[in-house]
Write a protein that holds these residues in place. Structure first.
Motif, short mmCIF file in Angstrom:
data_model
loop_
_atom_site.label_atom_id
_atom_site.label_comp_id
_atom_site.label_asym_id
_atom_site.label_seq_id
_atom_site.Cartn_x
_atom_site.Cartn_y
_atom_site.Cartn_z
N TYR A 290 -3.82 5.94 -3.79
CA TYR A 290 -3.34 6.50 -2.51
C TYR A 290 -1.94 5.94 -1.99
N HIS A 291 -1.31 6.70 -1.06
CA HIS A 291 -0.29 6.51 -0.32
C HIS A 291 -0.64 6.21 0.96
N VAL A 292 0.11 4.95 1.52
CA VAL A 292 -0.21 4.58 2.92
C VAL A 292 1.34 4.59 3.56
N GLN A 293 1.23 5.23 4.72
CA GLN A 293 2.65 5.58 5.24
C GLN A 293 2.61 5.16 6.62
N VAL A 294 3.00 4.44 7.14
CA VAL A 294 3.19 3.87 8.64
C VAL A 294 4.22 4.66 9.54
N HIS A 295 3.72 5.28 10.51
CA HIS A 295 4.75 5.90 11.46
C HIS A 295 4.94 5.01 12.60
N VAL A 296 6.15 4.63 12.69
CA VAL A 296 6.46 3.77 13.90
C VAL A 296 7.54 4.49 14.77
N THR A 297 7.04 4.64 16.22
CA THR A 297 8.08 4.97 17.14
C THR A 297 8.10 3.77 18.06
N ALA A 298 9.47 3.35 18.34
CA ALA A 298 9.75 2.29 19.17
C ALA A 298 11.25 2.31 19.45
N ARG A 299 11.48 2.01 20.98
CA ARG A 299 12.86 1.99 21.26
C ARG A 299 13.70 3.19 21.09
N ASP A 300 13.32 4.39 21.43
CA ASP A 300 13.69 5.66 21.11
C ASP A 300 14.06 5.82 19.65
N MET A 301 13.39 5.13 18.55
CA MET A 301 13.83 5.32 17.02
C MET A 301 12.29 5.65 16.59
N HIS A 302 12.45 6.04 15.38
CA HIS A 302 11.11 6.55 14.42
C HIS A 302 11.47 6.01 12.90
N THR A 303 10.51 5.33 12.16
CA THR A 303 10.79 5.24 10.82
C THR A 303 9.32 5.25 10.39
N MET A 304 9.29 5.49 9.07
CA MET A 304 7.98 5.81 8.40
C MET A 304 7.92 5.10 6.88
N PRO A 305 8.14 3.92 6.67
CA PRO A 305 8.00 3.37 5.29
C PRO A 305 6.57 3.57 4.79
N MET A 306 6.72 3.79 3.20
CA MET A 306 5.26 4.10 2.83
C MET A 306 5.38 3.17 1.51
N LYS A 307 4.13 2.63 1.19
CA LYS A 307 3.45 2.05 -0.12
C LYS A 307 2.17 2.49 -0.77
N GLU A 308 2.02 2.27 -2.22
CA GLU A 308 0.81 2.75 -2.69
C GLU A 308 -0.16 1.73 -2.78
N ILE A 309 -1.47 2.15 -2.93
CA ILE A 309 -2.59 1.12 -3.12
C ILE A 309 -3.31 1.91 -4.07
N THR A 310 -3.88 1.01 -5.21
CA THR A 310 -4.82 1.60 -6.25
C THR A 310 -6.25 1.27 -6.00
N ILE A 311 -6.99 2.10 -5.82
CA ILE A 311 -8.36 1.86 -5.30
C ILE A 311 -9.25 2.19 -6.73
N GLY A 312 -9.93 1.00 -7.06
CA GLY A 312 -10.93 0.93 -8.20
C GLY A 312 -10.06 1.19 -9.45
N ALA A 313 -10.76 2.21 -10.35
CA ALA A 313 -9.98 2.68 -11.51
C ALA A 313 -8.93 3.37 -11.40
N GLY A 314 -8.38 3.61 -10.11
CA GLY A 314 -7.02 4.36 -9.49
C GLY A 314 -6.57 5.55 -10.37
N ALA A 315 -5.63 5.53 -10.93
CA ALA A 315 -5.06 6.64 -11.57
C ALA A 315 -5.79 7.34 -12.50
N GLU A 316 -6.70 6.70 -13.43
CA GLU A 316 -7.42 7.06 -14.42
C GLU A 316 -8.54 8.13 -13.71
N ALA A 317 -9.27 7.39 -12.75
CA ALA A 317 -10.17 8.17 -12.13
C ALA A 317 -9.56 9.49 -11.60
N GLN A 318 -8.13 9.48 -11.01
CA GLN A 318 -7.67 10.72 -10.39
C GLN A 318 -7.35 11.60 -11.38
N ALA A 319 -6.92 11.23 -12.55
CA ALA A 319 -6.45 12.05 -13.64
C ALA A 319 -7.55 12.70 -14.21
#
Length: 257
Positions: free
Chosen positions: A113-142
Motif C-alpha cells: 500500500y501507498h500512504v500519502q499525507v496531504h498537508v495544507t498550511a500557511r498558504d503552502m501544500h506538500t504531499m510526501p508518500m511512503k509504502e507499507i507492506t501488509i501481511g504477505a504484501g507484494a506476494e499476495a498482490q502479485a
C-alpha cells in the motif's frame, strides 16, 4: 535663542524616533516575509509492515524552519493499494502534540500500500508518500494481479508523480465553483505543467467540457467552473509535462440545485 535651540532639538529627536520606529517596522515586515518564504516540511512516519485487520498509526510532523506548525489548515492521509490509485480512501488526522498530526488506519487484506499525507498550511501544500507492506504484501498482490490480468489493465504511472484534486464542497447550479489541483514530482512541486479538466455531466460524453487550469503558485493549479445542470459530474484531470509526462485521474462530484 535657547527656546529656538530647544525646539530644533525636540524636532530632531522626534525625527530620529520616527525613523527608528519605521526601521523597526521595516525589519519586522522583512522578517515576516522571510519566514513566509521558508517552505513547510513534513516528516511522515509510516510503519514498514503491518497485519490485515490491525490498527496502524500514521504520523506527520509539520515544521517551517525551526518552528512547529500548529495551525495547519488541513492534514489528511490518502491510502491506496499498489496499482489501484482510483480506489484510494482518505483518513482525517488529529493534532496530538504541537505540530504532529496522527491518524489510525486499517487494511482489510494483504498487499503493498501507498500512504500519502496531504498537508495544507500557511498558504503552502506538500504531499510526501511512503509504502507499507501488509501481511504477505507484494506476494499476495502479485497472485491477485495474475488472476485478473486478462480482465483488468493496471496503470503504474510516472515514478515519483503525485496528484491531489481538491474536491469542491457544496457545488450548485449556476454558481462558480473553484477547482484546485496540486501536483508534485518527488518531494518538489511540479511547475509549468499543462493541466486540463475534462468534465462530463450526467454521462453526456458528447457534451464534454474542457477547462484549462492556471498555475497561481508553485505546483498549484486552479480555475472556476459553472455548471448549468444538476446531477453528477465526472471530472478527469489531465496533466501533461516535460519528458512525456501524461497522467490523468477521474473524480466524481455532485451538483445540487
Amino acid at each position: 535663542m535657547k527656546k529656538r535651540h530647544l525646539a530644533i532639538s525636540t524636532a530632531l529627536i522626534a525625527l530620529l524616533a520616527t525613523g527608528c520606529a519605521q526601521n523597526d517596522e521595516d525589519t519586522n515586515a522583512s522578517t515576516d516575509e522571510e519566514v513566509s518564504l521558508v517552505p513547510i516540511s513534513v516528516d511522515l512516519t509510516v510503519p514498514e509492515t503491518g497485519e490485515a485487520g490491525e490498527t496502524v498509526q500514521l504520523s506527520a510532523a509539520v515544521t517551517q524552519g525551526d518552528e512547529k506548525v500548529t495551525d495547519a489548515n488541513d492534514v489528511e492521509y490518502e491510502i491506496w493499494e499498489e496499482g489501484k490509485k482510483e480506489d484510494s480512501w482518505m483518513v482525517k488526522s488529529e493534532q496530538k502534540t504541537d505540530g504532529v498530526y496522527e491518524a489510525d488506519a486499517k487494511f482489510d487484506h494483504d498487499g503493498l500500500y501507498h500512504v500519502q499525507v496531504h498537508v495544507t498550511a500557511r498558504d503552502m501544500h506538500t504531499m510526501p508518500m511512503k509504502e507499507i507492506t501488509i501481511g504477505a504484501g507484494a506476494e499476495a498482490q502479485a497472485a491477485t494481479e495474475t488472476e485478473g490480468e486478462d480482465s483488468e489493465e493496471h496503470h503504474h504511472g510516472t515514478e515519483g508523480f503525485s496528484m491531489h484534486f481538491m474536491e469542491p464542497e457544496d457545488v450548485k447550479v449556476n454558481e462558480p465553483s473553484m477547482m484546485m489541483v496540486h501536483l508534485q514530482q518527488g518531494e518538489n512541486p511540479l511547475e509549468k505543467a499543462r493541466v486540463r479538466l475534462e468534465i462530463v455531466v450526467n454521462d453526456k460524453k458528447d457534451e464534454a467540457q474542457w477547462i484549462d487550469l492556471s498555475e497561481d503558485k508553485a505546483g498549484q493549479y486552479t480555475g472556476e467552473v459553472t455548471f448549468e445542470t444538476a446531477g453528477t459530474a465526472n471530472i478527469t484531470v489531465h496533466v501533461e509535462g516535460d519528458e512525456g509526462l501524461h497522467e490523468h485521474e477521474t473524480h466524481e462530484i455532485t451538483i445540487s440545485e
